[in-house]
Write a protein that holds these residues in place. Structure first.
Motif, PDB file in Angstrom:
ATOM      1  N   LYS A 187       0.841  -1.203   0.000  1.00 16.57           N
ATOM      2  CA  LYS A 187       0.000   0.000   0.000  1.00 16.57           C
ATOM      3  C   LYS A 187       0.881   1.260   0.000  1.00 16.57           C
ATOM      4  N   GLY A 188       0.649   2.126  -0.973  1.00 19.79           N
ATOM      5  CA  GLY A 188       1.390   3.386  -1.025  1.00 19.79           C
ATOM      6  C   GLY A 188       2.752   3.280  -1.706  1.00 19.79           C
ATOM      7  N   ARG A 189       3.190   2.067  -2.061  1.00 14.75           N
ATOM      8  CA  ARG A 189       4.498   1.926  -2.729  1.00 14.75           C
ATOM      9  C   ARG A 189       4.327   2.069  -4.234  1.00 14.75           C
ATOM     10  N   ASP A 190       5.303   2.679  -4.882  1.00 14.30           N
ATOM     11  CA  ASP A 190       5.161   2.971  -6.301  1.00 14.30           C
ATOM     12  C   ASP A 190       6.503   2.718  -7.011  1.00 14.30           C
ATOM     13  N   MET A 191       6.577   1.607  -7.732  1.00 15.32           N
ATOM     14  CA  MET A 191       7.845   1.246  -8.391  1.00 15.32           C
ATOM     15  C   MET A 191       8.283   2.278  -9.437  1.00 15.32           C
ATOM     16  N   ARG A 192       7.333   3.042  -9.966  1.00 16.79           N
ATOM     17  CA  ARG A 192       7.751   4.071 -10.935  1.00 16.79           C
ATOM     18  C   ARG A 192       8.696   5.062 -10.275  1.00 16.79           C
ATOM     19  N   LYS A 193       8.356   5.415  -9.045  1.00 15.73           N
ATOM     20  CA  LYS A 193       9.226   6.356  -8.320  1.00 15.73           C
ATOM     21  C   LYS A 193      10.569   5.707  -8.015  1.00 15.73           C
ATOM     22  N   TYR A 194      10.531   4.417  -7.677  1.00 17.61           N
ATOM     23  CA  TYR A 194      11.802   3.733  -7.396  1.00 17.61           C
ATOM     24  C   TYR A 194      12.672   3.652  -8.655  1.00 17.61           C
ATOM     25  N   ARG A 195      12.032   3.402  -9.793  1.00 23.34           N
ATOM     26  CA  ARG A 195      12.796   3.365 -11.061  1.00 23.34           C
ATOM     27  C   ARG A 195      13.520   4.687 -11.301  1.00 23.34           C
ATOM     28  N   GLN A 196      12.825   5.759 -10.996  1.00 22.89           N
ATOM     29  CA  GLN A 196      13.445   7.075 -11.163  1.00 22.89           C
ATOM     30  C   GLN A 196      14.625   7.225 -10.194  1.00 22.89           C
ATOM     31  N   TYR A 197      14.447   6.719  -8.994  1.00 19.38           N
ATOM     32  CA  TYR A 197      15.517   6.754  -7.973  1.00 19.38           C
ATOM     33  C   TYR A 197      16.763   6.018  -8.484  1.00 19.38           C
ATOM     34  N   LEU A 198      16.543   4.845  -9.096  1.00 19.89           N
ATOM     35  CA  LEU A 198      17.665   4.100  -9.681  1.00 19.89           C
ATOM     36  C   LEU A 198      18.402   4.957 -10.708  1.00 19.89           C
ATOM     37  N   ARG A 199      17.639   5.559 -11.596  1.00 18.87           N
ATOM     38  CA  ARG A 199      18.267   6.373 -12.651  1.00 18.87           C
ATOM     39  C   ARG A 199      19.023   7.550 -12.047  1.00 18.87           C
ATOM     40  N   ASP A 200      18.404   8.180 -11.032  1.00 15.02           N
ATOM     41  CA  ASP A 200      19.047   9.340 -10.415  1.00 15.02           C
ATOM     42  C   ASP A 200      20.357   8.949  -9.720  1.00 15.02           C
ATOM     43  N   GLN A 201      20.311   7.857  -8.995  1.00 11.77           N
ATOM     44  CA  GLN A 201      21.534   7.476  -8.270  1.00 11.77           C
ATOM     45  C   GLN A 201      22.624   6.984  -9.213  1.00 11.77           C
ATOM     46  N   ILE A 202      22.231   6.229 -10.225  1.00  7.95           N
ATOM     47  CA  ILE A 202      23.230   5.782 -11.212  1.00  7.95           C
ATOM     48  C   ILE A 202      23.850   7.012 -11.894  1.00  7.95           C
ATOM     49  N   THR A 203      23.023   7.996 -12.157  1.00 11.35           N
ATOM     50  CA  THR A 203      23.544   9.227 -12.766  1.00 11.35           C
ATOM     51  C   THR A 203      24.558   9.894 -11.840  1.00 11.35           C
ATOM     52  N   GLU A 204      24.237   9.963 -10.569  1.00  8.70           N
ATOM     53  CA  GLU A 204      25.191  10.552  -9.619  1.00  8.70           C
ATOM     54  C   GLU A 204      26.507   9.780  -9.611  1.00  8.70           C
ATOM     55  N   LEU A 205      26.389   8.463  -9.511  1.00  7.39           N
ATOM     56  CA  LEU A 205      27.603   7.646  -9.395  1.00  7.39           C
ATOM     57  C   LEU A 205      28.473   7.735 -10.640  1.00  7.39           C
ATOM     58  N   LEU A 206      27.818   7.884 -11.783  1.00  8.42           N
ATOM     59  CA  LEU A 206      28.594   7.889 -13.029  1.00  8.42           C
ATOM     60  C   LEU A 206      28.903   9.309 -13.519  1.00  8.42           C
ATOM     61  N   THR A 207      28.564  10.292 -12.703  1.00  7.29           N
ATOM     62  CA  THR A 207      28.861  11.671 -13.083  1.00  7.29           C
ATOM     63  C   THR A 207      29.822  12.333 -12.102  1.00  7.29           C
ATOM     64  N   ASN A 208      29.687  12.002 -10.833  1.00  4.63           N
ATOM     65  CA  ASN A 208      30.409  12.769  -9.803  1.00  4.63           C
ATOM     66  C   ASN A 208      31.768  12.216  -9.403  1.00  4.63           C
ATOM     67  N   TYR A 209      32.189  11.093  -9.972  1.00  2.09           N
ATOM     68  CA  TYR A 209      33.424  10.455  -9.480  1.00  2.09           C
ATOM     69  C   TYR A 209      34.448  10.205 -10.578  1.00  2.09           C
ATOM     70  N   GLY A 210      34.319  10.919 -11.679  1.00  2.00           N
ATOM     71  CA  GLY A 210      35.299  10.736 -12.759  1.00  2.00           C
ATOM     72  C   GLY A 210      35.059   9.440 -13.502  1.00  2.00           C
ATOM     73  N   LYS A 211      36.117   8.935 -14.125  1.00  2.00           N
ATOM     74  CA  LYS A 211      35.970   7.731 -14.950  1.00  2.00           C
ATOM     75  C   LYS A 211      35.779   6.496 -14.064  1.00  2.00           C
ATOM     76  N   ILE A 212      34.706   5.779 -14.319  1.00  2.00           N
ATOM     77  CA  ILE A 212      34.455   4.543 -13.577  1.00  2.00           C
ATOM     78  C   ILE A 212      34.636   3.380 -14.547  1.00  2.00           C
ATOM     79  N   ASP A 213      35.425   2.398 -14.122  1.00  2.00           N
ATOM     80  CA  ASP A 213      35.829   1.356 -15.056  1.00  2.00           C
ATOM     81  C   ASP A 213      34.845   0.192 -15.141  1.00  2.00           C
ATOM     82  N   VAL A 214      34.201  -0.114 -14.010  1.00  3.09           N
ATOM     83  CA  VAL A 214      33.294  -1.263 -13.988  1.00  3.09           C
ATOM     84  C   VAL A 214      32.024  -0.894 -13.241  1.00  3.09           C
ATOM     85  N   LEU A 215      30.885  -1.351 -13.755  1.00  4.68           N
ATOM     86  CA  LEU A 215      29.624  -1.222 -13.010  1.00  4.68           C
ATOM     87  C   LEU A 215      29.066  -2.623 -12.804  1.00  4.68           C
TER      88      LEU A 215
END
Ligand code: GLC
Length: 450
Positions: A187-215
């Motif tokens: 009740k009240g949980r919404d995977m669409r919002k979680y999907r956006q969270y995934l994209r946002d965090q992946i964006t942070e990790l792959l933008t804020n720390y320079g070149k990342i060699d492996v994900l």
């Protein structure tokens, strides 16, 4: 006649169907381009996995929240008191490097949802614990400074996020797996919002720390697991496109659930399999992930630590089947590798210092070289040198290389470049090794081929 033609048409259609399915691709990269992108990784062969998070405080498996069905409130104490006073990633990097590891992959977020990095999209992160810092940033800087390649593990699962829905491993789902209970908890949980969270965090990790060699993304249920999450739940196609856009050179594992695509991941990830099983991955691009003991996260009372010989066997067997080994350390809640991990790494350092030429850049031997009894082979295709890893050292120093007569120019022990005498006996080559075994659990003989 007509019938026959129809039949032939049908048969040929059916036989090309699997090939067509296999060819589904997301990107336009050619095989040669992929090989170029992955060249360092296939060469280096040996990496360090690091599972670290607030579960290290419980010290009884990184799945403790699931295993003990804890609520967020019950788990909160680990967040409140997480204070890794001894965390010094330069020491970690030095230890990894000394053991011969060339790359590292750290858990930036594990299934419990706790982030070691400073994310804009959550408060559930290291900066809000007594650690008060972005621990991922320190890791990246330290490992890079030691010349190591840097990777991020990121859990697709999240047992803390308020929008992440129930599935068969969610800690809140206890013995009651009825639909009614799922509905109540969802009740009240919404995977669409979680999907956006995934994209946002992946964006942070792959933008804020320079070149990342492996994900290293983890993980997606099997297609038929009804109460699991699948590629659509993560928005996997979009996610992998985002990753490749942000970091075109990055290498991604295969746990996004995109198996229908030829390029839905760069390598397969046999987890905790035995050395014998590794043979079946020959010809694929793969990395086996393995723990020192039975757990990824620090487990104080767990005692099934692999022996030095077992670790060496994994490393050698990986290279000898053309794959990588990523060996996991679970640092303590104080931020250190414990004495057992240190001992294991030290013993690998000792062996790798003398024998790493038989691992880096190596793969399986060409078929014309039979594996002598009691040994395993690795082969460096660039230098055309063959390595015989002597598992069962002969008491009398006599070792026969079957069918090797006339194929070898020079033979030496790898650990000290000391000559090994040989004599042809028919098609075979008979070696005279020192009767006193060289001081390595598994000594290596180097063959310079004709
Ligand atoms: C499994 C486990 C996880 C671990 C991973 C490493 O997927 O869920 O705890 O991080 O394997 O390969």
């Amino acid at each position: 006649m007509k019938k026959n033609i129809l039949l032939i048409l049908l048969v040929s259609l059916v036989s090309i169907l699997p090939a067509v399915a296999q060819e589904k691709k997301l990107f336009s990269e050619t095989a040669a381009q992929k090989a170029g992108r992955m060249a360092w990784w296939t060469n280096d062969r040996f990496g360090m996995f690091i599972h670290w998070g607030i579960y290290s405080m419980a010290a009884r498996h990184e799945w403790v929240k699931h295993n003990e069905h804890m609520t967020n409130e019950q788990y909160q104490k680990y967040f409140d008191f997480f204070n890794p006073v001894d965390f010094d990633p330069t020491t970690w990097a030095r230890q990894a490097k000394a053991a011969g590891m060339k790359y590292a992959v750290l858990t930036t977020k594990h299934h419990d949802g706790f982030c070691l990095f400073d994310s804009k999209y959550t408060d559930y992160k290291a900066t809000n614990t007594p650690a008060h810092r972005d621990l991922v940033r320190e890791y990246v800087n330290a490992f890079r400074a030691q010349g190591m390649k840097v990777g991020f593990y990121y859990s697709l699962l999240d047992w803390h996020h308020p929008d992440y829905t129930m599935d068969d491993v969610h800690p809140l789902v206890q013995t009651d797996t009825s639909q009614a209970n799922y509905d109540r908890l969802n009740k009240g949980r919404d995977m669409r919002k979680y999907r956006q969270y995934l994209r946002d965090q992946i964006t942070e990790l792959l933008t804020n720390y320079g070149k990342i060699d492996v994900l290293w993304l983890d993980w997606t249920w099997g297609k038929d697991d009804r109460r699991g999450k699948h590629a659509e739940d993560w928005g996997a196609v979009e996610l992998i496109k985002l990753v490749r856009k942000l970091q075109p050179g990055i290498i991604i594992n295969n746990r996004l659930g995109l198996d229908d695509y030829e390029d839905g991941g760069d390598f397969v990830t046999p987890e905790q399999v035995s050395p014998a099983e590794l043979a079946k991955y020959k010809g694929k691009t793969w990395e086996t992930c393995q723990t020192f003991s039975g757990s990824w996260g620090y487990y104080r009372d767990e005692d099934t630590w692999k022996t030095h010989r077992q670790l060496l066997d994994l490393l050698i067997t990986s290279a000898s089947n053309g794959g990588n080994l990523i060996l996991n350390v679970g640092p303590t809640a104080r931020g250190e590798f414990d004495y057992r991990a240190k001992n294991a790494l030290d013993s690998l350092s000792y062996w790798m210092h003398a024998n790493s030429k038989a691992i880096y850049g190596c793969t399986y031997a060409p078929a014309e070289y039979k594996t002598p009894d009691g040994t395993k082979l690795t082969y460096d295709p660039k230098t055309r040198r063959l390595y015989v890893h002597v598992y069962n050292y002969p008491a009398d120093g006599k070792l026969t290389l079957p069918g090797y007569a006339g194929k070898v120019r020079y033979i030496q022990l790898l650990n000290d470049n000391s000559e090994v005498k040989s004599a042809a006996a028919g098609d075979d080559l008979s070696l005279t090794l020192p009767v006193k075994k060289p001081p390595f659990d598994i000594p290596v003989i180097e063959l310079i081929l004709n």
